[in-house]
Design a protein around this motif. Sequence first.
Motif, PDB file in Angstrom:
ATOM      1  N   PHE A 153       0.827  -1.207   0.000  1.00 13.44           N
ATOM      2  CA  PHE A 153       0.000   0.000   0.000  1.00 13.44           C
ATOM      3  C   PHE A 153       0.865   1.263   0.000  1.00 13.44           C
ATOM      4  O   PHE A 153       0.658   2.169  -0.825  1.00 13.44           O
ATOM      5  N   ILE A 154       1.822   1.323   0.932  1.00 10.89           N
ATOM      6  CA  ILE A 154       2.668   2.511   1.022  1.00 10.89           C
ATOM      7  C   ILE A 154       3.535   2.660  -0.229  1.00 10.89           C
ATOM      8  O   ILE A 154       3.743   3.772  -0.732  1.00 10.89           O
ATOM      9  N   ALA A 164     -10.198   5.724   4.076  1.00  6.84           N
ATOM     10  CA  ALA A 164      -9.764   4.446   3.512  1.00  6.84           C
ATOM     11  C   ALA A 164      -8.804   3.725   4.456  1.00  6.84           C
ATOM     12  O   ALA A 164      -8.949   2.516   4.710  1.00  6.84           O
ATOM     13  N   VAL A 165      -7.830   4.453   4.980  1.00  4.65           N
ATOM     14  CA  VAL A 165      -6.879   3.852   5.915  1.00  4.65           C
ATOM     15  C   VAL A 165      -7.590   3.430   7.191  1.00  4.65           C
ATOM     16  O   VAL A 165      -7.318   2.361   7.754  1.00  4.65           O
ATOM     17  N   GLY A 166      -8.528   4.259   7.657  1.00  3.09           N
ATOM     18  CA  GLY A 166      -9.294   3.903   8.844  1.00  3.09           C
ATOM     19  C   GLY A 166     -10.079   2.615   8.651  1.00  3.09           C
ATOM     20  O   GLY A 166     -10.088   1.744   9.529  1.00  3.09           O
ATOM     21  N   ASP A 190      -0.556   6.841  -3.098  1.00  3.68           N
ATOM     22  CA  ASP A 190      -0.742   8.086  -3.852  1.00  3.68           C
ATOM     23  C   ASP A 190      -1.887   8.014  -4.861  1.00  3.68           C
ATOM     24  O   ASP A 190      -2.209   9.000  -5.519  1.00  3.68           O
ATOM     25  N   LYS A 191      -2.522   6.854  -4.988  1.00  2.00           N
ATOM     26  CA  LYS A 191      -3.645   6.708  -5.919  1.00  2.00           C
ATOM     27  C   LYS A 191      -4.984   7.025  -5.267  1.00  2.00           C
ATOM     28  O   LYS A 191      -6.022   7.078  -5.939  1.00  2.00           O
ATOM     29  N   ILE A 192      -4.997   7.218  -3.944  1.00  2.00           N
ATOM     30  CA  ILE A 192      -6.220   7.567  -3.234  1.00  2.00           C
ATOM     31  C   ILE A 192      -6.325   9.091  -3.174  1.00  2.00           C
ATOM     32  O   ILE A 192      -5.385   9.758  -2.716  1.00  2.00           O
ATOM     33  N   PRO A 193      -7.421   9.679  -3.610  1.00  2.00           N
ATOM     34  CA  PRO A 193      -7.595  11.134  -3.512  1.00  2.00           C
ATOM     35  C   PRO A 193      -7.415  11.592  -2.074  1.00  2.00           C
ATOM     36  O   PRO A 193      -7.848  10.912  -1.125  1.00  2.00           O
TER      37      PRO A 193
END
Length: 216
Positions: free
Chosen positions: A110-111, A126-128, A116-119
């Motif tokens: 993910f990192i 999303a991370v939550g 960087d693909k998540i607005p």
Amino acid sequence: MESATVSRHEPTSGATAQERAVAAEAREGWKPADPGPLGLAAFALTTFVLSMFNAGLVSKAGEPVVLGLALAYGGLAQVLAGMWEVRTGNTFGAVAFTSFGAFWLSFWAFITFFEDKIPAGHAAAAVGLYLIAWGIFTLYMFIASLRTTAAIAVVFALLTVTFFLLGIGNANGSEGLIEAGGWAGLATAAAAWYASFAAVTNSTFGRTVLPVRSLK
């Protein structure tokens, strides 16, 4: 007339205790080593390093150092431990180590590739969600751990708290909850290190040096 031949797995009456033990193991078959201490150590060390950043004890500028650990130790080493638990017939250990190994691999991926693909406006939620989902999994594994040892149950109890604190903290942008999750993560790492230390030490000493208290 009786044969004078002695089986290579059956030592004579003058054999030492060690030779008799080796012969007994040869008759019973090969016994694999316990992969649990490896899985716990890999989980503990990776969790400890990331939690130091989450708790605000070291500068977040150094946080990328976690990625190598997440890939090699927390990830690959734990997945291997999980697969080896399959060989020992330990369903709980197989599910736990393989899953948390996959967690660290997914964290690394993910990192490295997807963050960087998540607005920007959706990243926190999303991370939550990601962390809370892992908290749900850890909660039911905690329930299952109540038939293992107290040392393992403590690890899963603390880890459940850690995931929910970090998940809710990230979803709401609460630095206070994220720091609290970091401290809970440090406690989790300490508990996992103890469980690993106890297992490997008790094995090498051949007796209980550090208690883990069976819950069976």
